[in-house]
Scaffold this motif. Structure first.
Motif, PDB file in Angstrom:
ATOM      1  N   GLU A 142      -7.209   1.945  -3.701  1.00 41.67           N
ATOM      2  CA  GLU A 142      -7.649   1.618  -2.379  1.00 41.67           C
ATOM      3  C   GLU A 142      -7.635   3.140  -1.612  1.00 41.67           C
ATOM      4  O   GLU A 142      -6.495   3.514  -1.218  1.00 41.67           O
ATOM      5  N   ILE A 168     -11.305  -0.369  -5.016  1.00 40.00           N
ATOM      6  CA  ILE A 168     -11.817  -0.854  -3.380  1.00 40.00           C
ATOM      7  C   ILE A 168     -12.791   0.175  -2.938  1.00 40.00           C
ATOM      8  O   ILE A 168     -12.379   1.342  -3.288  1.00 40.00           O
ATOM      9  N   TYR A 169     -13.533  -0.356  -2.250  1.00 40.71           N
ATOM     10  CA  TYR A 169     -14.418   0.474  -1.337  1.00 40.71           C
ATOM     11  C   TYR A 169     -14.821  -0.227  -0.177  1.00 40.71           C
ATOM     12  O   TYR A 169     -14.856  -1.505  -0.150  1.00 40.71           O
ATOM     13  N   ASN A 170     -15.273   0.520   0.808  1.00 40.86           N
ATOM     14  CA  ASN A 170     -16.068  -0.417   1.701  1.00 40.86           C
ATOM     15  C   ASN A 170     -17.472   0.159   2.006  1.00 40.86           C
ATOM     16  O   ASN A 170     -17.751   1.454   1.863  1.00 40.86           O
ATOM     17  N   ASP A 209      -1.230  -7.052   4.191  1.00 40.15           N
ATOM     18  CA  ASP A 209      -2.072  -6.190   4.793  1.00 40.15           C
ATOM     19  C   ASP A 209      -1.378  -5.859   6.169  1.00 40.15           C
ATOM     20  O   ASP A 209      -1.349  -7.020   6.974  1.00 40.15           O
ATOM     21  N   ARG A 250       0.911  -1.205  -0.078  1.00 41.55           N
ATOM     22  CA  ARG A 250       0.201  -0.178  -0.181  1.00 41.55           C
ATOM     23  C   ARG A 250       0.878   1.104   0.030  1.00 41.55           C
ATOM     24  O   ARG A 250       1.811   1.198   0.728  1.00 41.55           O
ATOM     25  N   TRP A 287     -12.216   0.646   9.793  1.00 40.81           N
ATOM     26  CA  TRP A 287     -12.022  -0.161  10.779  1.00 40.81           C
ATOM     27  C   TRP A 287     -11.631   0.162  12.074  1.00 40.81           C
ATOM     28  O   TRP A 287     -11.303   1.401  12.236  1.00 40.81           O
TER      29      TRP A 287
HETATM   30  C1  DNO Z   1      -6.932  -0.846   7.264  1.00 33.46           C
HETATM   31  C2  DNO Z   1      -7.608  -1.005   5.601  1.00 33.46           C
HETATM   32  C3  DNO Z   1      -8.973  -0.397   5.387  1.00 33.46           C
HETATM   33  C4  DNO Z   1      -9.255  -0.364   3.865  1.00 33.46           C
HETATM   34  C5  DNO Z   1     -10.646   0.324   3.474  1.00 33.46           C
HETATM   35  C6  DNO Z   1     -11.168   0.234   2.307  1.00 33.46           C
HETATM   36  O1  DNO Z   1      -5.824  -1.064   7.019  1.00 33.46           O
HETATM   37  O2  DNO Z   1      -7.633  -2.228   5.162  1.00 33.46           O
HETATM   38  O3  DNO Z   1      -8.824   1.001   6.018  1.00 33.46           O
HETATM   39  O4  DNO Z   1      -8.306   0.354   3.434  1.00 33.46           O
HETATM   40  O5  DNO Z   1     -11.565  -0.046   4.549  1.00 33.46           O
HETATM   41  O6  DNO Z   1     -11.999   0.886   2.123  1.00 33.46           O
END
Ligand code: DNO
Length: 400
Positions: free
Chosen positions: A64, A103-105, A353, A7, A112
């Protein structure tokens, strides 16, 4: 092999692109964080961002994230039509620059959540962790959410009270910041009142209602994405269970099934995040890969160690509760299937991650977002690379 990625939070990231290159990664998952949620990403800004990545010898393999504005999640506000059009136009601009995984959430109010950003492990390194009693302390004593007690056991409530009383003001302050200021790539400086206001905006929504909002969002953007060859990838809830009274709709296989059914298109896909999904014991991760294989468009690999009291901490990438070899094998199988059927973008991109804070990174400020230390992620990438090479070697041998 899958595309090894890291990332990158943009030019302000404390881990610059040339270092990412040295980790052996070929790609980055990246976003333009300076653009506020809901605003259009101009094509020129996308082109510049991409040029920075390519100048370092890397590829922009996934966006992302393109964040979904809160008003879309709550279904409120007078500006929804503009927000949907901005999202569609952003997808058009990305596709015009040949960036096609987005990517989205759909986590309401917050992204998180963790309750300790510096959980010390026996070997002296640090990782992120989540403990229900600490969330109870935040919820009951800091946020003072009405009815919060109902979400915790008497033991958690007692432990929360005791722990909260043991903290001085400065410690309380930094704990609160850790819990609420987790938006990737930006520091919003949110206060408890901001969080209360955010929660209030969601008070009318249960899981079914939130899913309906997601359905509306997908109906608005998926046809455009599909026509552009853009693949949307929803990130699972992290952690994958309700927090602070908020509904969760992307926490397990049934949820994923429901999300994918909302729009039956290859453009409506999943960011398969083993770290998020593994915090829920009923999730069979290799099974999820097999079940939704063709709809997985991006991959986050890390592990968590679940503990009997509902806590978890972020374990090393090949340790903890995730059967990583089985997960990776299932992903490689899916790649092989895509390749065999002649799909153009058959290769899946993954990133390690999060990573531990270790060695020279210990004691450094945690940068833009906790969890994104350089050395710990590089260790994760190296371990995953070894695992993949081993599995590939075995697979090639079998085919001879
Ligand atoms: C945390 C990540 C999240 C992710 C978002 C995607 O480390 O995995 O913040 O980037 O939720 O939208």
């Amino acid at each position: 092999m899958m595309i090894e990625s890291f990332r990158w939070f943009g030019p302000d990231d404390s881990v610059p692109l040339p270092w990412i290159r040295q980790t052996g990664a070929e790609g980055v998952f990246s976003a333009i964080h300076r653009i506020p949620y809901g605003e259009l990403w101009p094509r020129e800004a996308i082109r510049e961002h991409k040029a920075l990545i390519e100048a370092a010898g890397l590829r922009w393999v996934a966006v992302e994230s393109v964040p979904v504005h809160e008003d879309i999640k709550t279904g409120r506000g007078n500006d929804l039509a503009r927000l949907f059009e901005n999202y569609r136009q952003t997808l058009r601009n990305l596709a015009a620059e040949d960036v096609r995984v987005v990517i989205y959430n759909f986590m309401p109010a917050l992204d998180w959540i963790r309750t300790d950003m510096r959980h010390r492990l026996p070997d002296g390194s640090e990782c992120l962790s989540f403990e229900p009693f600490r969330l109870a302390a935040f919820d009951i004593h800091a946020l003072r959410r009405k009815g919060a007690e109902a979400d915790y056991t008497p033991e958690q409530i007692a432990q929360a009270g005791e722990w909260w009383r043991s903290l001085d003001d400065a410690k309380r302050e930094s704990f609160i910041k850790d819990v609420i200021d987790v938006f990737p790539g930006c520091k919003w400086g949110l206060s408890l009142d901001d969080i209360r206001a955010r929660l209030a905006r969601h008070a009318h929504l249960d899981a079914a209602a939130l899913r309906a909002k997601l359905g509306r969002f997908l109906a608005e953007v998926v046809p455009t994405a599909e026509s552009l060859g853009v693949r949307l990838a929803i990130h699972p809830d992290d952690p994958p269970f309700p927090v602070l009274g908020l509904p969760r709709i992307v926490s397990d296989a049934e949820d994923i099934e429901a999300v994918l059914r909302l729009a039956d298109s290859p453009a409506n896909g999943l960011c398969f995040c083993t770290g998020s999904l593994s915090a829920c014991a009923r999730n069979d991760l290799p099974g999820i890969v097999q079940r939704f294989a063709s709809r997985i468009h991006a991959v986050h690999l890390r592990s968590t160690q679940r503990l009997p009291d509902g806590s978890f901490y972020e374990a090393a990438h090949l340790e903890g509760s995730v059967d990583m070899p089985a997960v990776v094998r299932a992903l490689l199988d899916e790649q092989a299937r895509r390749k065999a059927t002649g799909e153009r973008d058959w290769q899946l991109a993954f990133r390690p991650d999060h990573g531990r804070v270790m060695l020279d990174d210990l004691g450094k400020p945690s940068g833009i977002t906790p969890g994104y230390s350089c050395i710990g992620r590089m260790r994760g990438l190296a371990e995953l690379r070894g695992l993949m090479r081993g599995l590939k070697w075995e697979r090639d041998k079998r085919q001879i």
